[in-house]
Scaffold this active site. Sequence first.
Site, PDB file in Angstrom:
ATOM      1  N   TYR A 221       0.842  -1.200   0.000  1.00  0.00           N
ATOM      2  CA  TYR A 221       0.000   0.000   0.000  1.00  0.00           C
ATOM      3  C   TYR A 221       0.873   1.244   0.000  1.00  0.00           C
ATOM      4  O   TYR A 221       2.045   1.219   0.405  1.00  0.00           O
ATOM      5  CB  TYR A 221      -0.942   0.012   1.201  1.00  0.00           C
ATOM      6  CG  TYR A 221      -0.279   0.222   2.549  1.00  0.00           C
ATOM      7  CD1 TYR A 221      -0.134   1.509   3.081  1.00  0.00           C
ATOM      8  CD2 TYR A 221       0.189  -0.850   3.305  1.00  0.00           C
ATOM      9  CE1 TYR A 221       0.452   1.716   4.325  1.00  0.00           C
ATOM     10  CE2 TYR A 221       0.775  -0.659   4.544  1.00  0.00           C
ATOM     11  CZ  TYR A 221       0.909   0.620   5.044  1.00  0.00           C
ATOM     12  OH  TYR A 221       1.495   0.822   6.266  1.00  0.00           O
ATOM     13  N   CYS A 222       0.311   2.341  -0.492  1.00  0.00           N
ATOM     14  CA  CYS A 222       0.956   3.650  -0.447  1.00  0.00           C
ATOM     15  C   CYS A 222      -0.146   4.706  -0.374  1.00  0.00           C
ATOM     16  O   CYS A 222      -1.297   4.382  -0.091  1.00  0.00           O
ATOM     17  CB  CYS A 222       1.873   3.865  -1.655  1.00  0.00           C
ATOM     18  SG  CYS A 222       1.036   3.785  -3.243  1.00  0.00           S
ATOM     19  N   THR A 223       0.179   5.960  -0.620  1.00  0.00           N
ATOM     20  CA  THR A 223      -0.789   7.043  -0.434  1.00  0.00           C
ATOM     21  C   THR A 223      -1.983   6.933  -1.381  1.00  0.00           C
ATOM     22  O   THR A 223      -3.137   6.913  -0.951  1.00  0.00           O
ATOM     23  CB  THR A 223      -0.104   8.405  -0.635  1.00  0.00           C
ATOM     24  OG1 THR A 223       1.041   8.490   0.207  1.00  0.00           O
ATOM     25  CG2 THR A 223      -1.059   9.544  -0.313  1.00  0.00           C
TER      26      THR A 223
END
Length: 617
Positions: A221-223
């Site tokens: 996951y990331c922003t």
Amino acid sequence: MDATRQQDQGRGDGAEDRYGVLLYYKYAEVPDAAALAAFYEAHCGGLALVGRVRVGPDGVNATLGGRMTALEKHIAEMSSNTLFEGTDFKLASCEDPVDERVARECGFTSLSVRVVKELVTLCSNPTSAPPEISSAGRHLSAAEFHSVLQNVAGTSLDVVASAEKNEVVVVDARNMYETRIGKFNVPNVETLDPEIRQYSDLPSWIDEHTEKLRGKSILMYCTGGIRCEMASAYIRSKGEGFENVFQLYGGIQRYLEQFPDGGYFEGKNFVFDHRISVGSLKDNILGTCLICDSSYDDYSSRCRCSHCRMLVLACPTCQDSIKEYVCELCQNNGKEPSQISTKQDCEIQIGLCEPSGVEKPSMSNHNVNSKVPWSNDCEPLKRLRILCLHGFRQNASNFKGRTSALAKKLKHIAELVFIDAPHELSFVYQPILGHCSDKPSPLSVTPKPKFAWLIAPNSSCNTEQEWKAADAPFDPLQYQQQTEGFEESYTYLENKISQMGSFDGILGFSQGAAMAALFCRQQQKTCGAPKFRFGVFCSGYPAPVGDFDGEPIKLPSLHCFGNGEGHDRQIANKASVELAGLFQQDCCSVVEHDMGHIIPTRPPYIDQIKSFLSSFL
């Protein structure tokens, strides 16, 4: 999800005239990136939108701000283009930007549209090929991602069953300063935080932890999702044992919209716009002050590590007493602060000058006060550490000798560190015919090796050969043919800086100035901003290597060169002026002198150089 439904999720009733932020990216083949960029300039400009748009042959990445009605018109326009079919437009209403400094640093005071070679640069080495985006991990919606975490022991849902055949491990693809204020925390699920300073460090971390990832179902996951595209493709490119890679589609932003109470996400989501961070209904604080460990997660003060310039958390109380910070990563590498505390009887102006160049150092050609800033019974400040790049056919020892007067004048302000360039050159001399022979005699003395940062095609760099006569008299325009060797020099400099530790600034002379500008440009492309706090470019010129893409180099800069009266016979005045024009102009200072191809050390020029450097103490 259609564009209308996405818009409705980001706002409530009566939000049409509110300010909003729109994030989206699309990986797709762009046949004419320049034409699409021109469209963005005209279309977004007409809607009074601000922010950043990057257009490459592989797609588009956009972060835009403006009125909700204008952003909705933009979404409708882009949705009508088949290129953006299936694009996840993430729109959220928010308060207007109130902190101009933060908004300016985040690029939310103007519109920046730039054509780039690739949307996201995973590796800082320009010679390394990026992974194929078609190999990216499988997308999981926020609900699917949550379900996998909730049912690690097993589930009957087909959509997530393949993610749960093996042991699940969660990987955060963001930078350390982002993860310090928010991250996923799932009982009985291992979550790996790479603790990287920048995205380009992620491949090295993956390489070092392959055995920890092999055979696992990897949830990334990331922003907003774009960083996971490349990172998941990189993991899957490792072959057998790395097939089960999944990514949170829409990133943390979509997850928090789906689970407003935060779900398994603790703390706040760091965002790259004026909002700084976005939390859930829980509104819990995960971050802590770097100095006193008290609960704190507000980056609005933009405190940065004095060594690497990474954002750090410092509570208001500690900001009042400490003006220099060392991040956890630099502390782990043995770096220490100089522990400068504020004193009522010591008038020291210390600024946190951002690498994006939003603060302009005070600079004037007249009435310059070159007084050492700690002369009023104050203890000395830590000197600036400056990496110095010599010119063509020079070496570190030679350049150090030629700048000894400069080093002496700056001894209370700066420490100058000199290194050789990586390309060793052949020995060349201009033959002088004797009275008794029409053939020149080779020189009897072999000097120290000479080096270059950039070389001409087919240049001879055989370090074993003897002296050779020059093919022609000295050509002051030879630098225009020096178009090769940048990739090797860039990698060489990155390795040298890694070995020698971080520097506050970079100084280049002649070809060294051209290389310093190229290096900062490449860092901005790969890391978002140059890693230095400032740059000094003496008798420089824009090297005919690559393309500056029209985006200014966001680095406070001082350009020192001869005026237009022909005093510098090697680098024309207009070439140095052109180099200065490639830097962000609100933090660009120019000193023109009446001397030759040198760095001047007499007044008033040395006073102007001191004034520029003192603003970073």
